[in-house]
Design a protein around this motif. Structure first.
Motif, PDB file in Angstrom:
ATOM      1  N   SER A 108       0.836  -1.215   0.000  1.00 44.25           N
ATOM      2  CA  SER A 108       0.000   0.000   0.000  1.00 44.25           C
ATOM      3  C   SER A 108       0.866   1.260   0.000  1.00 44.25           C
ATOM      4  O   SER A 108       0.540   2.251  -0.633  1.00 44.25           O
ATOM      5  N   THR A 109       2.012   1.232   0.681  1.00 43.65           N
ATOM      6  CA  THR A 109       2.934   2.381   0.691  1.00 43.65           C
ATOM      7  C   THR A 109       3.437   2.643  -0.731  1.00 43.65           C
ATOM      8  O   THR A 109       3.465   3.789  -1.207  1.00 43.65           O
ATOM      9  N   TYR A 110       3.787   1.554  -1.422  1.00 45.13           N
ATOM     10  CA  TYR A 110       4.307   1.669  -2.783  1.00 45.13           C
ATOM     11  C   TYR A 110       3.226   2.233  -3.714  1.00 45.13           C
ATOM     12  O   TYR A 110       3.468   3.122  -4.527  1.00 45.13           O
ATOM     13  N   GLU A 111       1.956   1.732  -3.517  1.00 41.55           N
ATOM     14  CA  GLU A 111       0.819   2.189  -4.334  1.00 41.55           C
ATOM     15  C   GLU A 111       0.588   3.679  -4.150  1.00 41.55           C
ATOM     16  O   GLU A 111       0.393   4.435  -5.106  1.00 41.55           O
ATOM     17  N   GLN A 112       0.639   4.124  -2.872  1.00 41.69           N
ATOM     18  CA  GLN A 112       0.418   5.538  -2.532  1.00 41.69           C
ATOM     19  C   GLN A 112       1.479   6.417  -3.201  1.00 41.69           C
ATOM     20  O   GLN A 112       1.164   7.466  -3.780  1.00 41.69           O
ATOM     21  N   GLN A 113       2.699   5.932  -3.167  1.00 43.36           N
ATOM     22  CA  GLN A 113       3.818   6.668  -3.765  1.00 43.36           C
ATOM     23  C   GLN A 113       3.627   6.793  -5.279  1.00 43.36           C
ATOM     24  O   GLN A 113       3.838   7.857  -5.862  1.00 43.36           O
ATOM     25  N   GLN A 114       3.181   5.672  -5.883  1.00 43.83           N
ATOM     26  CA  GLN A 114       2.945   5.659  -7.326  1.00 43.83           C
ATOM     27  C   GLN A 114       1.869   6.668  -7.700  1.00 43.83           C
ATOM     28  O   GLN A 114       2.009   7.426  -8.660  1.00 43.83           O
ATOM     29  N   THR A 115       0.763   6.729  -6.897  1.00 44.48           N
ATOM     30  CA  THR A 115      -0.347   7.659  -7.165  1.00 44.48           C
ATOM     31  C   THR A 115       0.162   9.092  -7.092  1.00 44.48           C
ATOM     32  O   THR A 115      -0.143   9.935  -7.946  1.00 44.48           O
ATOM     33  N   VAL A 141      -0.036  11.855 -10.187  1.00 40.40           N
ATOM     34  CA  VAL A 141      -0.720  13.166 -10.080  1.00 40.40           C
ATOM     35  C   VAL A 141       0.281  14.284 -10.368  1.00 40.40           C
ATOM     36  O   VAL A 141       0.000  15.220 -11.129  1.00 40.40           O
ATOM     37  N   ALA A 142       1.486  14.168  -9.809  1.00 43.47           N
ATOM     38  CA  ALA A 142       2.519  15.205 -10.005  1.00 43.47           C
ATOM     39  C   ALA A 142       2.880  15.314 -11.484  1.00 43.47           C
ATOM     40  O   ALA A 142       3.043  16.428 -12.008  1.00 43.47           O
ATOM     41  N   ASP A 143       2.944  14.159 -12.148  1.00 43.70           N
ATOM     42  CA  ASP A 143       3.247  14.157 -13.584  1.00 43.70           C
ATOM     43  C   ASP A 143       2.160  14.873 -14.384  1.00 43.70           C
ATOM     44  O   ASP A 143       2.439  15.676 -15.270  1.00 43.70           O
ATOM     45  N   GLU A 144       0.878  14.516 -14.003  1.00 46.26           N
ATOM     46  CA  GLU A 144      -0.251  15.106 -14.741  1.00 46.26           C
ATOM     47  C   GLU A 144      -0.265  16.622 -14.612  1.00 46.26           C
ATOM     48  O   GLU A 144      -0.582  17.353 -15.549  1.00 46.26           O
ATOM     49  N   TRP A 145       0.048  17.147 -13.422  1.00 42.92           N
ATOM     50  CA  TRP A 145       0.023  18.594 -13.167  1.00 42.92           C
ATOM     51  C   TRP A 145       1.366  19.261 -13.488  1.00 42.92           C
ATOM     52  O   TRP A 145       1.507  20.469 -13.337  1.00 42.92           O
ATOM     53  N   GLY A 146       2.303  18.457 -13.940  1.00 39.92           N
ATOM     54  CA  GLY A 146       3.630  18.995 -14.295  1.00 39.92           C
ATOM     55  C   GLY A 146       4.394  19.519 -13.105  1.00 39.92           C
ATOM     56  O   GLY A 146       5.114  20.515 -13.209  1.00 39.92           O
ATOM     57  N   ILE A 147       4.177  18.925 -11.957  1.00 37.91           N
ATOM     58  CA  ILE A 147       4.876  19.384 -10.743  1.00 37.91           C
ATOM     59  C   ILE A 147       6.034  18.444 -10.454  1.00 37.91           C
ATOM     60  O   ILE A 147       5.875  17.220 -10.539  1.00 37.91           O
ATOM     61  N   ASP A 148       7.137  19.062 -10.124  1.00 34.93           N
ATOM     62  CA  ASP A 148       8.261  18.213  -9.711  1.00 34.93           C
ATOM     63  C   ASP A 148       8.025  17.813  -8.253  1.00 34.93           C
ATOM     64  O   ASP A 148       7.930  18.682  -7.390  1.00 34.93           O
ATOM     65  N   PRO A 149       7.822  16.471  -8.002  1.00 34.48           N
ATOM     66  CA  PRO A 149       7.489  16.055  -6.623  1.00 34.48           C
ATOM     67  C   PRO A 149       8.557  16.496  -5.620  1.00 34.48           C
ATOM     68  O   PRO A 149       8.251  16.747  -4.471  1.00 34.48           O
ATOM     69  N   LEU A 150       9.769  16.675  -6.067  1.00 36.17           N
ATOM     70  CA  LEU A 150      10.837  17.069  -5.146  1.00 36.17           C
ATOM     71  C   LEU A 150      10.622  18.482  -4.625  1.00 36.17           C
ATOM     72  O   LEU A 150      10.931  18.786  -3.486  1.00 36.17           O
TER      73      LEU A 150
END
Lengths: 104, 199
Positions: free
Chosen positions: A80-87, A91-100
């Motif tokens: 579930s941790t891995y799934e949450q990270q993937q989600t 989302v960050a990719d879709e909005w063009g946000i650098d997760p860092l």
């Protein structure tokens, strides 16, 4: 002919060679060694019985069950941790946000 | 102490009774086993096992059985098992093709094979002047079929009567007579090979 007679005579003598044989006896203190073997057998059986007592069997099975359950739970938690990270990354990719950059 | 009382006390786990039993029967058991396994260390080991089994299964002993016959039966059974085990080990270790030889029956019964049955056993109770002949005879005895070997050993090594052998082997008098007759015939055949080879 003479040779056959000689052979038959040898055979007869050899077959009679056990006449008057005396019984062989084991080495001294045979009873002590038998007793020691019996004691060894008894303690081995006692150890075996102790291992297979119902309480120990139930406890061992319980431990195995608990280990299995904890392994499944740990796996589920990791998944579930891995799934949450993937989600989050999707989302960050879709909005063009650098997760860092959100990591303040 | 008479036999029924000895049995009762053994069944109650009396250690003194067990000691009496071992001391009474140890020579008979050891002598029988030694003649079959033909190896003093193995004979000692098997004889000990016989008394362990007697102690462990005396509770089931009963009915019309005779204690002596019962002990002899355990002794001969265990001695044959030990001999078979030792013989199988030698067989396996003999040559890489011995397993195949065994499968196709090229190995047993028809010819002497001194690699598998070395005639080197000397029974300590044989008279000095007879030792060489007895050594040859024991080599031939070791090659007898099991039932013949047991009957011959009980009669000629242990001195049991035909009737006593029927009680040990749980068979009829005529079967014992037949076993001993065939054992003698086989021994004569093997000894004839030996003495012909020697010429």
């Amino acid at each position: 002919m003479e040779s056959n007679e000689r052979i038959n005579s040898e055979i007869d003598k050899t077959l009679r060679s056990l006449d008057g044989l005396e019984r062989a006896s084991p080495r001294p203190f045979f009873h002590t060694r038998v007793q020691a073997r019996l004691e060894g057998r008894r303690s081995a059986t006692a150890a075996k019985n102790w291992t297979f007592r119902p309480a120990w069997v139930v406890a061992s099975l319980g431990l195995v069950f608990a280990l299995n359950v904890s392994a499944v739970l740990m796996y589920q938690h990791q998944a579930s941790t891995y799934e949450q990270q993937q989600t989050t990354e999707t989302v960050a990719d879709e909005w063009g946000i650098d997760p860092l950059s959100l990591d303040w | 102490m008479d036999v029924p009382q000895l049995i009762r006390e053994l069944q109650q786990g009396n250690q003194a009774a067990f000691r009496t039993l071992v001391e009474t029967y140890q020579s008979r058991v050891y002598n029988t086993v030694l003649a079959i396994v033909q190896h003093p260390d193995d004979a000692e080991d098997v004889a000990q096992e016989v008394f362990v089994q007697v102690f462990e299964s005396i509770g089931r002993f009963g009915g019309d059985q005779k204690l002596t016959a019962w002990i002899y039966r355990i002794a001969t059974t265990k001695a044959l098992e030990a001999y078979r085990k030792r013989h199988a080990r030698k067989r396996l270790g003999a040559t890489p093709f011995s397993f195949l030889a065994r499968l196709f029956g090229t190995d047993e019964a028809d010819g002497p094979d001194d690699r598998l049955h070395p005639a080197d056993f000397e029974h300590p109770g044989v008279k000095l002047e007879q030792q060489e002949r007895a050594r040859i005879l024991f080599g031939a005895i070791s090659r007898l079929p099991e039932q013949q070997k047991v009957a011959f050993t009980l009669h000629h090594v242990e001195g049991l009567s035909y009737q006593e052998i029927t009680e040990v082997m749980q068979t009829s008098l005529s079967s014992v007579e037949s076993l001993l007759h065939r054992a003698k015939q086989n021994l004569r055949k093997r000894l004839a090979w030996y003495y012909k080879d020697e010429q």
